[in-house]
Motif scaffolding. Structure first.
Motif, PDB file in Angstrom:
ATOM      1  N   ALA A 105     -69.729   0.414  48.550  1.00  0.00           N
ATOM      2  CA  ALA A 105     -68.240   0.907  48.809  1.00  0.00           C
ATOM      3  C   ALA A 105     -68.461   2.541  49.235  1.00  0.00           C
ATOM      4  O   ALA A 105     -67.663   3.362  49.317  1.00  0.00           O
ATOM      5  N   PHE A 106     -69.948   2.737  49.696  1.00  0.00           N
ATOM      6  CA  PHE A 106     -70.089   3.903  50.177  1.00  0.00           C
ATOM      7  C   PHE A 106     -69.647   4.444  51.516  1.00  0.00           C
ATOM      8  O   PHE A 106     -69.601   3.631  52.267  1.00  0.00           O
ATOM      9  N   VAL A 107     -69.304   5.788  51.399  1.00  0.00           N
ATOM     10  CA  VAL A 107     -68.551   6.018  52.835  1.00  0.00           C
ATOM     11  C   VAL A 107     -69.867   7.027  53.514  1.00  0.00           C
ATOM     12  O   VAL A 107     -69.939   8.112  53.088  1.00  0.00           O
ATOM     13  N   VAL A 108     -70.519   6.451  54.383  1.00  0.00           N
ATOM     14  CA  VAL A 108     -71.476   7.198  55.067  1.00  0.00           C
ATOM     15  C   VAL A 108     -71.593   7.206  56.686  1.00  0.00           C
ATOM     16  O   VAL A 108     -72.266   7.582  57.139  1.00  0.00           O
ATOM     17  N   HIS A 109     -70.104   7.193  57.111  1.00  0.00           N
ATOM     18  CA  HIS A 109     -69.800   7.291  58.469  1.00  0.00           C
ATOM     19  C   HIS A 109     -70.412   8.554  58.967  1.00  0.00           C
ATOM     20  O   HIS A 109     -70.916   8.518  60.113  1.00  0.00           O
ATOM     21  N   ASP A 110     -70.109   9.664  58.309  1.00  0.00           N
ATOM     22  CA  ASP A 110     -70.722  10.953  58.811  1.00  0.00           C
ATOM     23  C   ASP A 110     -72.118  11.177  58.874  1.00  0.00           C
ATOM     24  O   ASP A 110     -72.633  11.575  59.902  1.00  0.00           O
ATOM     25  N   ILE A 111     -72.636  10.599  57.896  1.00  0.00           N
ATOM     26  CA  ILE A 111     -74.395  10.661  57.804  1.00  0.00           C
ATOM     27  C   ILE A 111     -74.761   9.776  59.085  1.00  0.00           C
ATOM     28  O   ILE A 111     -75.619  10.024  59.874  1.00  0.00           O
ATOM     29  N   ILE A 112     -74.273   8.564  59.388  1.00  0.00           N
ATOM     30  CA  ILE A 112     -74.576   7.802  60.373  1.00  0.00           C
ATOM     31  C   ILE A 112     -74.373   8.486  61.794  1.00  0.00           C
ATOM     32  O   ILE A 112     -75.397   8.580  62.643  1.00  0.00           O
ATOM     33  N   SER A 113     -73.307   9.020  61.957  1.00  0.00           N
ATOM     34  CA  SER A 113     -73.063   9.943  62.840  1.00  0.00           C
ATOM     35  C   SER A 113     -74.259  10.933  63.565  1.00  0.00           C
ATOM     36  O   SER A 113     -74.596  11.168  64.523  1.00  0.00           O
ATOM     37  N   ILE A 114     -74.245  11.892  62.152  1.00  0.00           N
ATOM     38  CA  ILE A 114     -75.271  12.935  62.369  1.00  0.00           C
ATOM     39  C   ILE A 114     -76.760  12.229  62.533  1.00  0.00           C
ATOM     40  O   ILE A 114     -77.394  12.859  63.624  1.00  0.00           O
ATOM     41  N   LEU A 115     -77.154  11.187  62.093  1.00  0.00           N
ATOM     42  CA  LEU A 115     -78.494  10.724  62.290  1.00  0.00           C
ATOM     43  C   LEU A 115     -78.598  10.156  63.618  1.00  0.00           C
ATOM     44  O   LEU A 115     -79.630  10.058  64.247  1.00  0.00           O
ATOM     45  N   PHE A 116     -77.588   9.612  64.064  1.00  0.00           N
ATOM     46  CA  PHE A 116     -77.581   8.920  65.483  1.00  0.00           C
ATOM     47  C   PHE A 116     -77.605  10.050  66.361  1.00  0.00           C
ATOM     48  O   PHE A 116     -78.578   9.993  67.435  1.00  0.00           O
ATOM     49  N   ALA A 117     -76.910  11.062  66.136  1.00  0.00           N
ATOM     50  CA  ALA A 117     -77.087  12.334  67.242  1.00  0.00           C
ATOM     51  C   ALA A 117     -78.525  12.926  67.171  1.00  0.00           C
ATOM     52  O   ALA A 117     -78.892  13.300  68.184  1.00  0.00           O
ATOM     53  N   LEU A 118     -78.966  13.001  65.981  1.00  0.00           N
ATOM     54  CA  LEU A 118     -80.242  13.343  65.766  1.00  0.00           C
ATOM     55  C   LEU A 118     -81.464  12.785  66.440  1.00  0.00           C
ATOM     56  O   LEU A 118     -82.356  13.284  67.147  1.00  0.00           O
ATOM     57  N   ALA A 119     -81.090  11.377  66.508  1.00  0.00           N
ATOM     58  CA  ALA A 119     -82.094  10.349  66.834  1.00  0.00           C
ATOM     59  C   ALA A 119     -82.076  10.573  68.847  1.00  0.00           C
ATOM     60  O   ALA A 119     -82.875  10.638  69.351  1.00  0.00           O
ATOM     61  N   MET A 120     -80.624  10.864  69.016  1.00  0.00           N
ATOM     62  CA  MET A 120     -80.524  10.952  70.518  1.00  0.00           C
ATOM     63  C   MET A 120     -81.218  12.416  71.057  1.00  0.00           C
ATOM     64  O   MET A 120     -81.796  12.453  72.228  1.00  0.00           O
ATOM     65  N   ILE A 121     -80.915  13.335  70.183  1.00  0.00           N
ATOM     66  CA  ILE A 121     -81.517  14.739  70.579  1.00  0.00           C
ATOM     67  C   ILE A 121     -83.267  14.641  70.535  1.00  0.00           C
ATOM     68  O   ILE A 121     -83.872  14.957  71.512  1.00  0.00           O
ATOM     69  N   SER A 122     -83.894  13.854  69.602  1.00  0.00           N
ATOM     70  CA  SER A 122     -85.208  13.558  69.373  1.00  0.00           C
ATOM     71  C   SER A 122     -85.753  12.855  70.578  1.00  0.00           C
ATOM     72  O   SER A 122     -86.688  13.360  71.096  1.00  0.00           O
ATOM     73  N   ILE A 123     -85.252  11.924  70.948  1.00  0.00           N
ATOM     74  CA  ILE A 123     -85.818  11.001  72.174  1.00  0.00           C
ATOM     75  C   ILE A 123     -85.510  11.797  73.329  1.00  0.00           C
ATOM     76  O   ILE A 123     -86.411  11.751  74.290  1.00  0.00           O
ATOM     77  N   GLY A 124     -84.375  12.307  73.394  1.00  0.00           N
ATOM     78  CA  GLY A 124     -84.149  13.499  74.807  1.00  0.00           C
ATOM     79  C   GLY A 124     -85.191  14.402  74.655  1.00  0.00           C
ATOM     80  O   GLY A 124     -85.729  14.864  75.955  1.00  0.00           O
ATOM     81  N   ALA A 125     -85.527  14.989  73.438  1.00  0.00           N
ATOM     82  CA  ALA A 125     -86.883  16.197  73.641  1.00  0.00           C
ATOM     83  C   ALA A 125     -88.091  15.390  73.919  1.00  0.00           C
ATOM     84  O   ALA A 125     -88.970  15.908  74.488  1.00  0.00           O
ATOM     85  N   GLY A 126     -88.217  14.199  73.526  1.00  0.00           N
ATOM     86  CA  GLY A 126     -89.331  13.357  73.868  1.00  0.00           C
ATOM     87  C   GLY A 126     -89.385  13.162  75.475  1.00  0.00           C
ATOM     88  O   GLY A 126     -90.408  13.585  75.930  1.00  0.00           O
ATOM     89  N   PHE A 127     -88.360  12.928  76.146  1.00  0.00           N
ATOM     90  CA  PHE A 127     -88.406  13.077  77.420  1.00  0.00           C
ATOM     91  C   PHE A 127     -88.665  14.005  78.240  1.00  0.00           C
ATOM     92  O   PHE A 127     -89.403  14.256  79.181  1.00  0.00           O
ATOM     93  N   ALA A 128     -88.132  15.277  77.388  1.00  0.00           N
ATOM     94  CA  ALA A 128     -88.235  16.490  78.363  1.00  0.00           C
ATOM     95  C   ALA A 128     -89.647  17.036  78.084  1.00  0.00           C
ATOM     96  O   ALA A 128     -90.251  17.662  78.980  1.00  0.00           O
ATOM     97  N   THR A 129     -90.206  16.608  76.994  1.00  0.00           N
ATOM     98  CA  THR A 129     -91.666  17.090  76.819  1.00  0.00           C
ATOM     99  C   THR A 129     -92.628  16.279  77.598  1.00  0.00           C
ATOM    100  O   THR A 129     -93.659  16.726  78.226  1.00  0.00           O
TER     101      THR A 129
END
Length: 159
Positions: A105-129
């Protein structure tokens, strides 16, 4: 007995988890590219270091400068690897939380959204590097005009 609605909801969760899993596969492919690049850079560093020991004068200074650039490239590729691995871990957490939310019954939609956004930022930073590393590498790849002239002279001698 299993409630058919629970199975349908689980099936839907699995469908939603497929997109992040494809992203994991892409991250794995990128990690393979980065690892191969790191291997070639390290080999280049070893070969240039061996030449440095025998070089003198201008050649010695030029090789030292190239080795400094190679050292920077190694650091950048390692940073890119770290960023992509971080993205992969975050994506794994997204998939785990999607299933945990489905089963509880956990409501984790916000956490999932934040983690996914962080993953996209991290992979984007990896590409930039990685882009920065390839730009540094391209500065050291140049064809000597003497070599090009030599080829022209060889062609003229054949005629």
């Amino acid at each position: 007995m299993i409630n058919p609605n629970d199975v349908t909801a689980l099936g839907h969760t699995i469908e939603l988890a497929i997109a992040p899993v494809f992203l994991l596969v892409a991250a794995g492919g990128f990690l393979n590219v980065l690892a191969g690049r790191l291997h070639r850079i390290v080999d280049r560093a070893r070969s240039r270091a061996q030449i440095l020991l025998e070089a003198t004068g201008h050649q010695h200074e030029s090789i030292k400068e190239e080795l400094r650039a190679i050292d920077r490239r190694i650091g950048l590729v390692n940073a890119a690897i770290g960023l992509v691995v971080l993205a992969a871990v975050l994506i794994c957490l997204v998939v785990i939380l999607m299933f945990a939310a489905q089963m509880s019954a956990f409501v984790v939609h916000d956490i999932i959204s934040i983690l996914f956004a962080l993953a996209m930022i991290s992979i984007g930073a990896g590409f930039a590097t990685f882009l920065v590393e390839t730009r540094i590498a391209s500065r050291w790849i140049h064809v000597s005009s003497d070599l090009l002239e030599h080829q022209v002279m060889m062609d003229e001698m054949k005629d």
